[in-house]
Design an enzyme around this catalytic site. Structure first.
Site, PDB file in Angstrom:
ATOM      1  N   SER A 133     -37.956  76.617 -18.714  1.00 27.87           N
ATOM      2  CA  SER A 133     -39.140  77.390 -19.097  1.00 27.87           C
ATOM      3  C   SER A 133     -38.790  78.835 -19.464  1.00 27.87           C
ATOM      4  CB  SER A 133     -40.175  77.324 -17.966  1.00 27.87           C
ATOM      5  OG  SER A 133     -41.451  77.670 -18.416  1.00 27.87           O
ATOM      6  N   ASP A 190     -43.191  71.176 -19.543  1.00 26.11           N
ATOM      7  CA  ASP A 190     -42.423  72.158 -18.777  1.00 26.11           C
ATOM      8  C   ASP A 190     -41.340  71.518 -17.892  1.00 26.11           C
ATOM      9  OD1 ASP A 190     -41.689  74.194 -16.794  1.00 26.11           O
ATOM     10  OD2 ASP A 190     -43.472  75.280 -17.452  1.00 26.11           O
TER      11      ASP A 190
END
Length: 278
Positions: free
Chosen positions: A45, A161
C-alpha cells in the site's frame, strides 16, 4: 571492509498505513544520509508507493515537497467517484498523480532498485506479489482499500490492498534474496490508539467517517499478522505515530519527522548488525 568480506544484500520492507506512510519518507532520508545501501524493496500500500519513488531514483527532497502539499484540499480533486459496484473511487486521477512521483508510466525493469508490490486477491484471499509489468498498475492495486477504491483486474484476478494479507512484506523481500532486512511499520499498536487520535475523536463525540471505519477495520483484523511479519526482520523501525491518524495528510511534516527520529535511533544497531554479518 576487507577483501574477504562478503557483500550482504540489504532489503527494505515498508508497511501500509495511508497518511502514516509519509513517515517512510523520513526513514528513507536517514538511510540515504547514513549511507545504508538498499538493494531491494518490498512494499504494501503506502509503503509500496514510497518504495517505488525511491526505487525509481526520484529525489527524496521532491517527495518531501509533494508530501507537505498533500493536504485534503489538494487530494479532494483527485477523487473520481465510481458507481459503487466494487468501490466508490475509480482511482484514475490518483494513478495519474502517482505517475508524476515515479517518473511516468514506467516498468519494473526500468527501476534502479528491484521492487515488489503486494496486493490481495479478493476472491481467494491470497497474497499477490507484483514485480513485473507496469509499476503504476501495481501501485493502483496495492493501495485499493476495499470498499473505497474499485478493485484492479490483473491477469484474471481482482486485486485490493495488500495489507489484508501482508501488512509488512518481510517475507517478500526475503524471497527476493535479502540477507539483512530492515522493516518499517508505521501502524501503532492497536491497543495504544485509545490514548491517541481515536480517543480524542471519541471524547469529542465525533462519529468516524467511512475512510476511518475502513482503515481501522483493516488494522484491527491484520494487527496480529503484522506482528508475525515483523518477527522475521533483522531490524524493526516503528515511528511513534500514536497521535497521528491514517487520514492526517495535512500533518505530513510531523509524520516525516517521526520517521526520521525512529530511523536515527535505529542507525547504530543497523550498522552494528551489518558489520557483524560482513
Amino acid at each position: 571492509m576487507d577483501a574477504n568480506s562478503k557483500k550482504i544484500k540489504v532489503g527494505l520492507a515498508l508497511s501500509g498505513g495511508a497518511a502514516r506512510g509519509l513517515a517512510h519518507i523520513g526513514v528513507l532520508r536517514v538511510l540515504r544520509e547514513e549511507g545504508i545501501p538498499i538493494d531491494m524493496i518490498a512494499g504494501t500500500s503506502a509503503g509500496a508507493v514510497m518504495g517505488a519513488v525511491y526505487a525509481s531514483g526520484q529525489d527524496i527532497d521532491k517527495m518531501v515537497e509533494h508530501a507537505l502539499d498533500a493536504g485534503w484540499k489538494r487530494l479532494a480533486p483527485l477523487i473520481d467517484p465510481s458507481f459503487p459496484r466494487t468501490g466508490f473511487i475509480k482511482g484514475r486521477k490518483i494513478t495519474k498523480l502517482l505517475s508524476t512521483y515515479v517518473g511516468g508510466n514506467i516498468k519494473f525493469a526500468d527501476l534502479k532498485i528491484p521492487l515488489a508490490c503486494v496486493a490481495t486477491d479478493i476472491d481467494t484471499g491470497e497474497e499477490v506479489v507484483i514485480d513485473s509489468g507496469s509499476v503504476l498498475e501495481a501501485l493502483r492495486a496495492t493501495i485499493s482499500i476495499p470498499g473505497i477504491f474499485t478493485v484492479v483486474k490483473r491477469q484474471g484476478r481482482h486485486l485490493v490492498d495488500g495489507g489484508l494479507t501482508t501488512p509488512v512484506p518481510v517475507n517478500v523481500v526475503r524471497q527476493m534474496g535479502a540477507d539483512f532486512i530492515i522493516a518499517v511499520n508505521v501502524n501503532p499498536d492497536i491497543s495504544n490508539r485509545a490514548g491517541g487520535v481515536s480517543r480524542k475523536r471519541i471524547e469529542a463525540h465525533k462519529e468516524p467517517n467511512i475512510f476511518q471505519v475502513m482503515m481501522q477495520s483493516i488494522y484491527i483484523t491484520t494487527y496480529s499478522l503484522a506482528r508475525t511479519n515483523l518477527k522475521d526482520a533483522d531490524i524493526v523501525i516503528e515511528p511513534d505515530l500514536t497521535n497521528l491518524g491514517a487520514g492526517d495528510f495535512q500533518k505530513a511534516e510531523e509524520l516525516i519527522s517521526q520517521g526520521q527520529k525512529a530511523a536515527q535511533k535505529a542507525i547504530p544497531e543497523i550498522k552494528k548488525k551489518m558489520e557483524s554479518l560482513t
